[in-house]
Design a protein around this motif. Structure first.
Motif, mmCIF file in Angstrom:
data_model
loop_
_atom_site.group_PDB
_atom_site.id
_atom_site.type_symbol
_atom_site.label_atom_id
_atom_site.label_comp_id
_atom_site.label_asym_id
_atom_site.label_seq_id
_atom_site.Cartn_x
_atom_site.Cartn_y
_atom_site.Cartn_z
ATOM 1 N N ALA A 310 -12.933 -4.548 1.777
ATOM 2 C CA ALA A 310 -12.246 -3.307 1.352
ATOM 3 C C ALA A 310 -12.953 -2.087 1.929
ATOM 4 C CB ALA A 310 -12.635 -3.181 -0.357
ATOM 5 N N ASP A 311 -14.247 -1.945 1.916
ATOM 6 C CA ASP A 311 -14.959 -0.976 2.710
ATOM 7 C C ASP A 311 -14.963 -0.696 4.243
ATOM 8 O OD1 ASP A 311 -15.176 -0.288 -0.156
ATOM 9 O OD2 ASP A 311 -17.265 -1.111 -0.061
ATOM 10 N N GLU A 312 -14.869 -1.892 4.765
ATOM 11 C CA GLU A 312 -14.950 -1.519 6.272
ATOM 12 C C GLU A 312 -13.692 -2.219 6.917
ATOM 13 O OE1 GLU A 312 -18.567 -3.788 7.496
ATOM 14 O OE2 GLU A 312 -19.414 -2.907 5.750
ATOM 15 N N ILE A 313 -13.068 -3.300 6.562
ATOM 16 C CA ILE A 313 -11.893 -3.909 7.340
ATOM 17 C C ILE A 313 -10.558 -2.660 7.087
ATOM 18 C CG2 ILE A 313 -10.338 -5.789 7.776
ATOM 19 C CD1 ILE A 313 -13.034 -6.314 8.978
ATOM 20 N N ILE A 314 -10.410 -2.804 5.836
ATOM 21 C CA ILE A 314 -9.055 -2.074 5.354
ATOM 22 C C ILE A 314 -9.263 -0.448 5.609
ATOM 23 C CG2 ILE A 314 -7.675 -1.256 3.646
ATOM 24 C CD1 ILE A 314 -7.977 -4.107 2.532
ATOM 25 N N ALA A 315 -10.440 -0.002 5.258
ATOM 26 C CA ALA A 315 -10.556 1.291 5.394
ATOM 27 C C ALA A 315 -10.688 1.957 6.739
ATOM 28 C CB ALA A 315 -12.243 1.568 4.748
ATOM 29 N N SER A 316 -11.428 1.371 7.904
ATOM 30 C CA SER A 316 -11.338 1.659 9.119
ATOM 31 C C SER A 316 -9.984 1.436 9.781
ATOM 32 C CB SER A 316 -12.240 0.878 9.830
ATOM 33 O OG SER A 316 -12.005 -0.703 10.081
ATOM 34 N N ALA A 317 -9.127 0.307 9.304
ATOM 35 C CA ALA A 317 -7.978 0.420 10.076
ATOM 36 C C ALA A 317 -6.744 1.318 9.492
ATOM 37 C CB ALA A 317 -7.177 -1.345 9.930
ATOM 38 N N GLY A 318 -7.086 1.505 8.150
ATOM 39 C CA GLY A 318 -6.128 2.346 7.224
ATOM 40 C C GLY A 318 -6.270 4.247 8.033
ATOM 41 N N ALA A 319 -7.326 4.262 8.596
ATOM 42 C CA ALA A 319 -7.294 5.685 9.163
ATOM 43 C C ALA A 319 -6.377 6.043 10.278
ATOM 44 C CB ALA A 319 -8.660 6.082 9.441
ATOM 45 N N GLY A 320 -5.935 4.923 10.768
ATOM 46 C CA GLY A 320 -5.052 5.091 11.872
ATOM 47 C C GLY A 320 -3.676 4.235 11.517
ATOM 48 N N ALA A 321 -3.164 4.253 10.399
ATOM 49 C CA ALA A 321 -1.968 3.662 9.938
ATOM 50 C C ALA A 321 -1.045 4.531 10.188
ATOM 51 C CB ALA A 321 -2.114 2.898 8.558
ATOM 52 N N PRO A 322 0.101 4.222 10.693
ATOM 53 C CA PRO A 322 1.344 5.036 10.475
ATOM 54 C C PRO A 322 1.833 5.423 9.161
ATOM 55 C CG PRO A 322 2.116 2.995 11.371
ATOM 56 C CD PRO A 322 0.582 2.857 11.459
ATOM 57 N N PRO A 323 2.687 6.230 8.758
ATOM 58 C CA PRO A 323 3.248 6.525 7.587
ATOM 59 C C PRO A 323 3.982 5.253 7.249
ATOM 60 C CG PRO A 323 3.467 8.378 8.842
ATOM 61 C CD PRO A 323 3.180 7.401 9.863
ATOM 62 N N ALA A 324 4.612 4.579 7.873
ATOM 63 C CA ALA A 324 5.656 3.223 7.251
ATOM 64 C C ALA A 324 4.763 2.177 6.836
ATOM 65 C CB ALA A 324 6.405 2.845 8.516
ATOM 66 N N ILE A 325 3.428 2.322 7.158
ATOM 67 C CA ILE A 325 2.570 1.157 6.650
ATOM 68 C C ILE A 325 1.807 1.729 5.360
ATOM 69 C CG2 ILE A 325 0.677 -0.361 7.124
ATOM 70 C CD1 ILE A 325 2.968 -0.845 8.899
ATOM 71 N N GLY A 326 2.201 1.121 4.283
ATOM 72 C CA GLY A 326 1.489 1.369 2.787
ATOM 73 C C GLY A 326 0.516 0.461 2.568
ATOM 74 N N LEU A 327 -0.662 0.926 2.530
ATOM 75 C CA LEU A 327 -1.784 0.183 2.398
ATOM 76 C C LEU A 327 -2.395 0.212 0.646
ATOM 77 C CD1 LEU A 327 -4.006 0.961 5.440
ATOM 78 C CD2 LEU A 327 -2.490 -1.163 5.074
ATOM 79 N N ASP A 328 -1.644 1.051 0.063
ATOM 80 C CA ASP A 328 -2.033 1.159 -1.276
ATOM 81 C C ASP A 328 -2.108 -0.168 -2.223
ATOM 82 O OD1 ASP A 328 -2.391 3.775 -0.648
ATOM 83 O OD2 ASP A 328 -1.005 4.444 -1.885
ATOM 84 N N ARG A 329 -1.119 -0.718 -2.027
ATOM 85 C CA ARG A 329 -0.862 -2.228 -2.766
ATOM 86 C C ARG A 329 -2.023 -3.124 -2.089
ATOM 87 N NH1 ARG A 329 4.862 -4.817 -4.134
ATOM 88 N NH2 ARG A 329 3.372 -6.084 -4.994
ATOM 89 N N LEU A 330 -2.261 -3.002 -1.024
ATOM 90 C CA LEU A 330 -3.195 -4.040 -0.262
ATOM 91 C C LEU A 330 -4.555 -3.622 -0.563
ATOM 92 C CD1 LEU A 330 -3.787 -6.330 1.660
ATOM 93 C CD2 LEU A 330 -3.978 -4.674 3.482
ATOM 94 N N ARG A 331 -4.953 -2.534 -0.776
ATOM 95 C CA ARG A 331 -6.133 -1.990 -1.355
ATOM 96 C C ARG A 331 -6.362 -2.185 -2.723
ATOM 97 N NH1 ARG A 331 -4.623 3.230 1.246
ATOM 98 N NH2 ARG A 331 -5.726 3.373 3.048
ATOM 99 N N ALA A 332 -5.476 -2.167 -3.603
ATOM 100 C CA ALA A 332 -5.474 -2.557 -5.122
ATOM 101 C C ALA A 332 -5.797 -4.009 -5.235
ATOM 102 C CB ALA A 332 -4.290 -1.977 -5.585
ATOM 103 N N THR A 333 -4.979 -4.787 -4.481
ATOM 104 C CA THR A 333 -5.170 -6.320 -4.469
ATOM 105 C C THR A 333 -6.493 -6.534 -4.230
ATOM 106 O OG1 THR A 333 -2.810 -6.511 -4.074
ATOM 107 C CG2 THR A 333 -4.339 -8.503 -3.795
ATOM 108 N N VAL A 334 -7.114 -6.251 -3.175
ATOM 109 C CA VAL A 334 -8.543 -6.627 -2.551
ATOM 110 C C VAL A 334 -9.500 -5.797 -3.879
ATOM 111 C CG1 VAL A 334 -10.165 -6.123 -0.852
ATOM 112 C CG2 VAL A 334 -7.901 -6.589 -0.350
ATOM 113 N N GLN A 335 -9.264 -4.867 -4.322
ATOM 114 C CA GLN A 335 -10.090 -4.259 -5.126
ATOM 115 C C GLN A 335 -10.082 -4.981 -6.678
ATOM 116 O OE1 GLN A 335 -12.169 -1.984 -4.649
ATOM 117 N NE2 GLN A 335 -12.985 -1.825 -7.153
ATOM 118 N N ALA A 336 -8.763 -5.398 -6.829
ATOM 119 C CA ALA A 336 -8.793 -6.172 -8.194
ATOM 120 C C ALA A 336 -9.672 -7.549 -7.939
ATOM 121 C CB ALA A 336 -7.454 -6.676 -8.460
ATOM 122 N N ALA A 337 -9.428 -8.433 -6.815
ATOM 123 C CA ALA A 337 -10.258 -9.433 -6.511
ATOM 124 C C ALA A 337 -11.891 -9.221 -6.347
ATOM 125 C CB ALA A 337 -9.591 -10.002 -4.914
ATOM 126 N N ARG A 338 -12.052 -7.911 -5.896
ATOM 127 C CA ARG A 338 -13.536 -7.653 -5.898
ATOM 128 C C ARG A 338 -14.048 -7.589 -7.318
ATOM 129 N NH1 ARG A 338 -14.646 -1.656 -3.081
ATOM 130 N NH2 ARG A 338 -16.877 -2.020 -2.113
#
Length: 521
Positions: A310-338
């Motif tokens: 959550a805090d390193e892998i997704i967060a660091s890649a997310g800073a460079g994600a294009p608008p077409a790549i929505g990371l919100d649901r991915l973040r939410a899924t990992v956060q729920a598992a966390r």
């Protein structure tokens, strides 16, 4: 009442129901217990206006015991991993004020006068406790006093409740102290105390909160002239115990990822220390303690891995994600598992097996002794050897394990890269254990280069872990195209970065390989 002694105390914080159980708990196997007695104790603590005693980790109190006033001075009042070993002197005084002429230990008396430097003493806080005392005995000569305190710490403006158990070894082997604490009904979910009553009083006075916070490993301080392999091992085990116990509390109290991280580091440091000193341990003790530490580290690691995702892998890649790549649901899924993993871990951390591990570790650390007449080639002789000689052999062994893999760096499989990461970590832990035996200027260059190389291999391992995102999504039923696309982007982003880091690893390996091996001097 007079005397000077070095106390060995184990302090545990208790919930009300646990305190109640301990008042009537039957003696465990191998122990007998005398009838309990209960009394109210009022203690007044004194210091100078500049708190000279607090700064020096001393305490001076006058306690009312029945109709008498008993003065106690203690030097070395800190608590680590629940264990306190102050030197103290007691004497009866005529009133609820100190009488320094009644300190019968000359060293403590002169030390206190030196700390005071003529400054006046005044009452700074009080404690009032209802104390139930139970005396436990074991053959042949063990005597342990269990003091169960329920009351509060008071300043002029504030009151803080406290419920605590103090196991004090009056006589006998220290292993019996921890065996009693482990086996007595009521201690299974107790917390190892982080502070003495004096420390709590000073914190209350200053408006500070003695709360659980993530804690880095305390430095292991050794002397090349006096420390043996035995005393070094003791210092290392105490450092591990303190780190594991403190970060267990931080993980229970806080959502901060540093708590689980440092707890897992503490468990890994412990396992590394046990392997380094395997030949020094009683038969079977390595396997038992290492197995307990490995199992607990795996449970902590489940949450720690999700924190990294959550805090390193997704967060660091997310800073460079294009608008077409929505990371919100991915973040939410990992956060729920966390969050689910955090809840599960917290339930596991109050399981009696965790305190059993800590009690067994403390018993090993405090009970380690060199035989009076060690024989050449046996474990006793190895424990009696100078720490510098033992450290040099341990560091060389761990360096060779790294060097064997480093020699084939470009040909390592993914599994072998993982092996090299673990070998680097074991070398790093050993260096941290023994570095105070060497001159800082000789240690720093090698350790600095090693840390950089270890960080690269740690990141490469995290990239391998990023591939678990797809499995996590499938396990939680989140397999729609957009979410899987987001996971694929994160994995691909880190794969590309990993190629760059692998080139960096080659250069860092060359630097590490050619760095001076200071332990060979």
């Amino acid at each position: 009442m007079t005397g000077t002694k070095r106390e060995i105390e184990l302090k545990l914080e208790l919930a009300p129901d646990a305190l109640k159980r301990l008042k009537t708990a039957p003696a465990p196997a191998g122990f007998s217990v005398e009838r309990a007695r209960t009394q109210v104790l009022r203690s007044i603590y004194f210091d100078t206006p500049a708190q000279a005693l607090r700064r020096a980790k001393w305490s001076l109190r006058v306690r009312k015991v029945g109709a008498d006033w008993i003065q106690t001075v203690k030097a070395g009042t800190g608590v680590r991993g629940g264990l306190s070993t102050p030197k103290e002197s007691e004497a009866q005084v005529d009133a609820p004020v100190p009488d320094l002429t009644r300190i019968h230990d000359a060293e403590l008396r002169s030390g206190l006068w030196e700390l005071l430097e003529g400054a006046p003493l005044a009452a700074v806080f009080e404690t009032e406790m209802r104390r139930t005392t139970r005396i436990f005995r074991a053959e042949p000569d063990t005597v342990i006093e269990l003091a169960l305190d329920a009351g509060d710490v008071r300043t002029l403006e504030k009151i803080q409740p406290l419920q605590e158990a103090e196991f004090e070894l009056v006589e006998g082997p220290v292993e019996d102290l921890f065996r009693l604490a482990r086996d007595l009904k009521g201690t299974a979910t107790a917390r190892f105390s982080a502070a003495s009553k004096a420390q709590r009083g000073y914190a209350l006075l200053a408006g500070e909160d003695i709360a659980a916070t993530p804690r880095l490993a305390r430095a292991v301080k050794l002397s090349p002239g006096t420390d043996t392999a035995s005393s070094a091992f003791q210092a290392i085990l105490r450092s591990c115990l303190d780190q594991i116990a403190a970060n267990r509390d931080a993980t229970l109290a806080l959502d901060a990822p540093e708590g689980p991280h440092q707890m897992r580091v503490g468990l890994r440091r412990l396992r590394s220390a046990l392997k380094i000193h395997a030949k020094h341990l009683p038969d079977g003790s390595l396997e038992a303690l290492d197995g307990e530490a490995r199992a607990l580290a795996a449970r902590v690691g489940t949450l720690r891995d999700l924190d990294v995702l959550a805090d390193e892998i997704i967060a660091s890649a997310g800073a460079g994600a294009p608008p077409a790549i929505g990371l919100d649901r991915l973040r939410a899924t990992v956060q729920a598992a966390r969050e689910g993993a955090r809840a599960t871990l917290r339930n596991e951390l109050v399981d009696p097996s965790v305190n059993a591990l800590l009690f067994n570790l403390a018993a090993l650390a405090e009970g380690l002794r060199i035989p009076s007449e060690p024989q050449d080639g046996d474990a006793g002789a190895a424990l009696a050897a100078p720490a510098t000689a033992f450290a040099a052999r341990a560091l060389e062994k761990r360096w060779k394990a790294v060097a064997r893999l480093g020699a084939r760096l470009d040909d390592l499989s993914l599994e072998e890269r993982h092996d090299m990461r673990k070998a680097l970590k074991k070398l790093r832990y050993a260096l941290e254990f023994y570095k105070s035996l060497y001159k800082r200027k000789t240690v720093k260059p090698f350790l600095s280069t090693l840390k950089k190389l270890q960080d690269v291999f740690g990141y490469l391992n995290d990239v391998v872990m990023a591939h678990r995102l797809a499995d996590l999504l499938r396990d939680r039923g989140e397999v729609d195209g957009d979410t899987m696309l987001a996971a694929g982007f994160v994995i691909g982003w880190h794969e590309r970065r990993a190629e760059i880091e692998w080139d960096r690893a080659r250069a860092l390996w060359d630097d590490t390989r050619h760095a001076a091996k200071f332990w060979r001097d």
